[in-house]
Design a protein around this motif. Sequence first.
Motif, PDB file in Angstrom:
ATOM      1  N   LEU A   1      11.611   0.778 -12.582  1.00 29.01           N
ATOM      2  CA  LEU A   1      12.680   1.708 -12.965  1.00 29.01           C
ATOM      3  C   LEU A   1      13.619   1.121 -14.006  1.00 29.01           C
ATOM      4  O   LEU A   1      14.068   1.827 -14.915  1.00 29.01           O
ATOM      5  N   VAL A   2      13.931  -0.157 -13.907  1.00 23.33           N
ATOM      6  CA  VAL A   2      14.880  -0.764 -14.834  1.00 23.33           C
ATOM      7  C   VAL A   2      14.392  -0.658 -16.281  1.00 23.33           C
ATOM      8  O   VAL A   2      15.199  -0.639 -17.223  1.00 23.33           O
ATOM      9  N   GLY A   3      13.085  -0.562 -16.485  1.00 22.90           N
ATOM     10  CA  GLY A   3      12.543  -0.443 -17.831  1.00 22.90           C
ATOM     11  C   GLY A   3      12.962   0.828 -18.535  1.00 22.90           C
ATOM     12  O   GLY A   3      12.994   0.887 -19.779  1.00 22.90           O
ATOM     13  N   LEU A   4      13.317   1.878 -17.766  1.00 21.43           N
ATOM     14  CA  LEU A   4      13.710   3.150 -18.373  1.00 21.43           C
ATOM     15  C   LEU A   4      15.069   3.060 -19.061  1.00 21.43           C
ATOM     16  O   LEU A   4      15.420   3.939 -19.859  1.00 21.43           O
ATOM     17  N   ALA A   5      15.835   2.014 -18.770  1.00 21.50           N
ATOM     18  CA  ALA A   5      17.127   1.850 -19.431  1.00 21.50           C
ATOM     19  C   ALA A   5      16.968   1.413 -20.886  1.00 21.50           C
ATOM     20  O   ALA A   5      17.937   1.447 -21.653  1.00 21.50           O
ATOM     21  N   PHE A   6      15.771   1.012 -21.278  1.00 20.15           N
ATOM     22  CA  PHE A   6      15.540   0.493 -22.626  1.00 20.15           C
ATOM     23  C   PHE A   6      14.798   1.484 -23.525  1.00 20.15           C
ATOM     24  O   PHE A   6      14.259   1.117 -24.560  1.00 20.15           O
TER      25      PHE A   6
ATOM     26  N   LEU B   1       6.895   4.132 -24.011  1.00 25.35           N
ATOM     27  CA  LEU B   1       7.533   3.295 -22.990  1.00 25.35           C
ATOM     28  C   LEU B   1       7.760   4.074 -21.702  1.00 25.35           C
ATOM     29  O   LEU B   1       7.485   3.575 -20.601  1.00 25.35           O
ATOM     30  N   VAL B   2       8.256   5.302 -21.828  1.00 26.15           N
ATOM     31  CA  VAL B   2       8.482   6.123 -20.635  1.00 26.15           C
ATOM     32  C   VAL B   2       7.170   6.359 -19.894  1.00 26.15           C
ATOM     33  O   VAL B   2       7.094   6.215 -18.673  1.00 26.15           O
TER      34      VAL B   2
ATOM     35  N   LEU C   1      28.844   8.182 -11.956  1.00 24.33           N
ATOM     36  CA  LEU C   1      28.739   6.898 -12.648  1.00 24.33           C
ATOM     37  C   LEU C   1      28.363   7.103 -14.115  1.00 24.33           C
ATOM     38  O   LEU C   1      28.916   6.446 -15.012  1.00 24.33           O
ATOM     39  N   ALA C   2      27.420   8.020 -14.359  1.00 25.04           N
ATOM     40  CA  ALA C   2      27.000   8.286 -15.742  1.00 25.04           C
ATOM     41  C   ALA C   2      28.130   8.884 -16.560  1.00 25.04           C
ATOM     42  O   ALA C   2      28.221   8.650 -17.777  1.00 25.04           O
ATOM     43  N   ALA C   3      28.996   9.663 -15.906  1.00 23.50           N
ATOM     44  CA  ALA C   3      30.132  10.248 -16.632  1.00 23.50           C
ATOM     45  C   ALA C   3      31.079   9.166 -17.129  1.00 23.50           C
ATOM     46  O   ALA C   3      31.736   9.329 -18.163  1.00 23.50           O
ATOM     47  N   VAL C   4      31.133   8.036 -16.413  1.00 26.72           N
ATOM     48  CA  VAL C   4      32.025   6.939 -16.797  1.00 26.72           C
ATOM     49  C   VAL C   4      31.340   5.957 -17.741  1.00 26.72           C
ATOM     50  O   VAL C   4      31.929   5.507 -18.734  1.00 26.72           O
ATOM     51  N   THR C   5      30.088   5.624 -17.452  1.00 26.89           N
ATOM     52  CA  THR C   5      29.399   4.550 -18.188  1.00 26.89           C
ATOM     53  C   THR C   5      28.379   5.050 -19.195  1.00 26.89           C
ATOM     54  O   THR C   5      27.937   4.286 -20.061  1.00 26.89           O
ATOM     55  N   GLY C   6      27.931   6.307 -19.058  1.00 27.41           N
ATOM     56  CA  GLY C   6      26.828   6.821 -19.850  1.00 27.41           C
ATOM     57  C   GLY C   6      25.528   6.750 -19.067  1.00 27.41           C
ATOM     58  O   GLY C   6      25.388   5.912 -18.169  1.00 27.41           O
ATOM     59  N   PRO C   7      24.551   7.613 -19.373  1.00 32.03           N
ATOM     60  CA  PRO C   7      23.320   7.666 -18.579  1.00 32.03           C
ATOM     61  C   PRO C   7      22.493   6.384 -18.640  1.00 32.03           C
ATOM     62  O   PRO C   7      21.881   5.986 -17.642  1.00 32.03           O
ATOM     63  N   ARG C   8      22.485   5.701 -19.779  1.00 32.08           N
ATOM     64  CA  ARG C   8      21.646   4.510 -19.905  1.00 32.08           C
ATOM     65  C   ARG C   8      22.120   3.395 -18.960  1.00 32.08           C
ATOM     66  O   ARG C   8      21.314   2.757 -18.277  1.00 32.08           O
ATOM     67  N   VAL C   9      23.429   3.177 -18.902  1.00 31.30           N
ATOM     68  CA  VAL C   9      23.970   2.144 -18.018  1.00 31.30           C
ATOM     69  C   VAL C   9      23.749   2.521 -16.561  1.00 31.30           C
ATOM     70  O   VAL C   9      23.402   1.667 -15.725  1.00 31.30           O
ATOM     71  N   ALA C  10      23.926   3.798 -16.225  1.00 29.13           N
ATOM     72  CA  ALA C  10      23.723   4.241 -14.848  1.00 29.13           C
ATOM     73  C   ALA C  10      22.270   4.051 -14.420  1.00 29.13           C
ATOM     74  O   ALA C  10      21.997   3.638 -13.286  1.00 29.13           O
ATOM     75  N   ILE C  11      21.319   4.335 -15.306  1.00 26.88           N
ATOM     76  CA  ILE C  11      19.907   4.109 -15.009  1.00 26.88           C
ATOM     77  C   ILE C  11      19.642   2.615 -14.805  1.00 26.88           C
ATOM     78  O   ILE C  11      18.912   2.205 -13.893  1.00 26.88           O
TER      79      ILE C  11
END
Length: 416
Positions: free
Chosen positions: A300-305, A315-316, A372-382
């Motif tokens: 799952l962590v790979g989806l952040a990139f 990649l997805v 969390l995504a509203a504060v940090t953005g979706p990429r960081v939350a993922i």
Amino acid sequence: MRVRRSLGRQFEWLWASFAVSTFGTWLAFDAFPLVAILVLHAGATQVSVLAAVGLAVGAVVAVPLGPWVEFHRKRPVMVAMDLTRFAAVLSVPAAYLLGWLTFAQLLVVSVVVAAADIAFTAASGSFLKTLLPRQDLLAANGRFESTTWTASVLGPPIGGAAIGLFGPVVTVAADAVSYLLSALGIRAIGGREPRPVRTDAQRLRAGDLLDGWRSILTHPALRPLFLNTILNNGLIMATAPLLAVLMLGDLGFTPWQYGLAFAAPCVGGLLGSRLARPLVARFGQHRVMLTAGVLRAFWLVGLAFIGPGIAGLVLVIAVEFGLITCNGVFNPVFATYRLEQTPTDRVARTLSAWSITSKATIAAMTALWGLLAAVTGPRVAIAVAGVLLLATPLLLPRRDRAAHQKQEVAAPVEVG
């Protein structure tokens, strides 16, 4: 070529019923949100509420259903739940044709379907354990898993085409009919099913509502598996809407690319489910479950990139293929192990408690990760979800309890 061994006429009908309802569900995948958006002109907040509230409230409604299912014949319960889902889902296209469809109705239908899903799953798992001998449970669960992933590959593209041609209400109607066909298939199983005997009391007591959780949390093998699967599923599902926002919004992928990114990797689930049985035969049930359970946490962590363009799409697909393949191996082995470790007179309550907790956790974590995504953005939350997922293998049972039980039975008794 190896010929698939028949598990009997009754199982074939059960499998056929599962297949038709599963395909109907995947055919209408995301149909309710689409109905809310395209027909009722709902906004993002309402669509999120529809997804979260249906799961959460349905889970609460289902709490008394586990003990109730335990002490009733399972096939009539399964038929009743199929007919309940048929009537509830069919009410949506009926109301649409009459001009009466409202957002409140979609919410109610979502709750009813979620609760009926939990009761049906509990009854079907209990029925399967009594229908087949222990040595055939893995083969049966493998076939269910293969069917699920086949439907997930074929259903959304066909459903998407149907929505494009006829609108989302038509796929909802097809989903409703699939439940009716499933009920007819279960009726065709035939045979006599003995009524479960309750030894302590005839009426459902308040304490019975927690029996499923007691069985899980006091069991040395089921407890860690319970925590592992609940957290694993919750973290993965919590990132699904965030990934949609990231891909369709920030990165500019088209809807067909987004659909391809999640349909194509489902072939890995079909592959994994086919590999589960031969892997268990060669390496043993516990080793396969532990290995697949560990491996599925690393993807799952790979989806952040993810980046834009073809490289991002590849990649997805690669990450999802790895994750789904590991799940395809893990799920039937885990489902079989859970049935084997659960006493026959507690299967329905255990499966019900498991499903209730899973659905409630997914709903809560989806809402939490949205904040969390509203504060940090979706990429960081993922990324946060992916890092937390790396810790979930620590909850997997390291000890092969089934082998330990066999050793205890085989150990000689010393006579003084």
